[in-house]
Design a protein around this motif. Structure first.
Motif, PDB file in Angstrom:
ATOM      1  N   GLN A  38      39.951  -6.818  -9.208  1.00 17.33           N
ATOM      2  CA  GLN A  38      38.500  -6.642  -9.287  1.00 17.33           C
ATOM      3  C   GLN A  38      38.159  -5.452 -10.177  1.00 17.33           C
ATOM      4  N   LEU A  39      38.881  -4.345 -10.014  1.00 18.53           N
ATOM      5  CA  LEU A  39      38.651  -3.166 -10.851  1.00 18.53           C
ATOM      6  C   LEU A  39      38.928  -3.490 -12.322  1.00 18.53           C
ATOM      7  N   LYS A  40      39.988  -4.224 -12.552  1.00 17.19           N
ATOM      8  CA  LYS A  40      40.334  -4.600 -13.918  1.00 17.19           C
ATOM      9  C   LYS A  40      39.239  -5.480 -14.529  1.00 17.19           C
ATOM     10  N   ARG A  41      38.791  -6.489 -13.768  1.00 14.49           N
ATOM     11  CA  ARG A  41      37.735  -7.373 -14.280  1.00 14.49           C
ATOM     12  C   ARG A  41      36.454  -6.599 -14.562  1.00 14.49           C
ATOM     13  N   GLN A  42      36.098  -5.700 -13.650  1.00 13.07           N
ATOM     14  CA  GLN A  42      34.874  -4.913 -13.837  1.00 13.07           C
ATOM     15  C   GLN A  42      34.994  -4.029 -15.067  1.00 13.07           C
ATOM     16  N   GLY A  43      36.156  -3.405 -15.247  1.00 12.03           N
ATOM     17  CA  GLY A  43      36.367  -2.569 -16.428  1.00 12.03           C
ATOM     18  C   GLY A  43      36.276  -3.377 -17.711  1.00 12.03           C
ATOM     19  N   GLU A  44      36.856  -4.563 -17.712  1.00 13.81           N
ATOM     20  CA  GLU A  44      36.795  -5.423 -18.894  1.00 13.81           C
ATOM     21  C   GLU A  44      35.364  -5.868 -19.167  1.00 13.81           C
ATOM     22  N   GLN A  45      34.643  -6.187 -18.102  1.00 15.37           N
ATOM     23  CA  GLN A  45      33.245  -6.603 -18.259  1.00 15.37           C
ATOM     24  C   GLN A  45      32.406  -5.437 -18.802  1.00 15.37           C
ATOM     25  N   ASP A  46      32.617  -4.253 -18.260  1.00 15.84           N
ATOM     26  CA  ASP A  46      31.879  -3.077 -18.737  1.00 15.84           C
ATOM     27  C   ASP A  46      32.174  -2.822 -20.211  1.00 15.84           C
ATOM     28  N   LEU A  47      33.454  -2.912 -20.587  1.00 15.56           N
ATOM     29  CA  LEU A  47      33.816  -2.695 -21.982  1.00 15.56           C
ATOM     30  C   LEU A  47      33.167  -3.750 -22.875  1.00 15.56           C
ATOM     31  N   ALA A  48      33.187  -5.005 -22.446  1.00 16.65           N
ATOM     32  CA  ALA A  48      32.580  -6.075 -23.249  1.00 16.65           C
ATOM     33  C   ALA A  48      31.086  -5.821 -23.444  1.00 16.65           C
ATOM     34  N   GLU A  49      30.413  -5.380 -22.389  1.00 16.07           N
ATOM     35  CA  GLU A  49      28.984  -5.089 -22.502  1.00 16.07           C
ATOM     36  C   GLU A  49      28.741  -3.937 -23.471  1.00 16.07           C
ATOM     37  N   ASP A 106      31.780   7.015 -28.683  1.00 20.24           N
ATOM     38  CA  ASP A 106      31.575   6.580 -27.295  1.00 20.24           C
ATOM     39  C   ASP A 106      32.393   5.334 -26.994  1.00 20.24           C
ATOM     40  N   GLU A 107      32.433   4.397 -27.943  1.00 14.16           N
ATOM     41  CA  GLU A 107      33.229   3.191 -27.737  1.00 14.16           C
ATOM     42  C   GLU A 107      34.711   3.552 -27.592  1.00 14.16           C
ATOM     43  N   SER A 108      35.166   4.493 -28.390  1.00 17.86           N
ATOM     44  CA  SER A 108      36.562   4.933 -28.311  1.00 17.86           C
ATOM     45  C   SER A 108      36.851   5.538 -26.937  1.00 17.86           C
ATOM     46  N   LYS A 109      35.929   6.350 -26.439  1.00 22.84           N
ATOM     47  CA  LYS A 109      36.121   6.943 -25.108  1.00 22.84           C
ATOM     48  C   LYS A 109      36.196   5.842 -24.041  1.00 22.84           C
ATOM     49  N   LEU A 110      35.329   4.830 -24.165  1.00 17.72           N
ATOM     50  CA  LEU A 110      35.356   3.748 -23.186  1.00 17.72           C
ATOM     51  C   LEU A 110      36.657   2.951 -23.256  1.00 17.72           C
ATOM     52  N   ARG A 111      37.165   2.775 -24.460  1.00 15.02           N
ATOM     53  CA  ARG A 111      38.454   2.093 -24.590  1.00 15.02           C
ATOM     54  C   ARG A 111      39.546   2.904 -23.886  1.00 15.02           C
TER      55      ARG A 111
END
Length: 139
Positions: A38-49, A106-111
Motif C-alpha cells: 500500500q505504501l509503495k502504491r501510494q508513493g508511486e501514485q503521488d510521484l505520478a501526480e 522538486d521532482e528530483s527530491k520526490l524521486r
C-alpha cells in the motif's frame, strides 16, 4: 502407559500452540507485506501526480517563455521606445526559468523520496521474512 498418554497429550498441546503461533506470525507477515505494498502504491501514485503536474507546468512555462521571447524580440527592435518594457519582460522570463528549475529540483527530491520509500518497503519485507525464518527455526 498413562505417562505415555500424558506425554502424547502434552506433545499434541505443544503442537497446537506451535501451529497457532506459526499462523499468527504468517498473518503478521502478510499484514506487513500488505502495508508495504500500500505504501509503495501510494508513493508511486503521488510521484505520478507530481510528474504529471510538473509536465503540465513545464509545458505552460515553456510556452510562456516562448511567448516572452517573441515579445522580447519585438521590443528589442524598438528598444529605444520601450526600454522599461524590455527590462520587465527579461525579469519575468528569468523568474519563469527559476520556477522551472525549482520544479525540476522538486521532482528530483520526490524521486529520491520514492526511492527511499522503496528501500523501506524492501527493508520491511526482509524483516518480515527474517522474523518468519527465526520463528520457523526456533520451533
Amino acid at each position: 502407559r498413562r505417562r505415555q498418554l500424558e506425554q502424547e497429550d502434552e506433545i499434541a498441546s505443544l503442537n497446537r500452540r506451535l501451529q497457532g503461533a506459526l499462523a499468527e506470525a504468517q498473518a503478521e507477515k502478510a499484514a506487513w507485506q500488505a502495508e508495504s505494498q500500500q505504501l509503495k502504491r501510494q508513493g508511486e501514485q503521488d510521484l505520478a501526480e507530481v510528474q504529471h503536474q510538473h509536465a503540465v507546468d513545464s509545458e505552460r512555462q515553456c510556452r510562456r517563455i516562448q511567448e516572452l521571447e517573441q515579445e522580447l524580440e519585438v521590443m528589442r527592435q524598438a528598444a529605444e521606445d520601450y526600454p522599461r518594457q524590455l527590462m520587465l519582460a527579461d525579469d519575468e522570463r528569468h523568474d519563469l526559468r527559476c520556477q522551472l528549475e525549482k520544479a525540476t529540483a522538486d521532482e528530483s527530491k520526490l524521486r529520491g523520496a520514492l526511492a527511499r520509500l522503496h528501500q523501506d518497503v524492501a527493508h520491511f519485507s526482509a524483516q518480515a521474512e527474517e522474523y518468519q525464518r527465526r520463528f520457523e527455526a526456533g520451533h
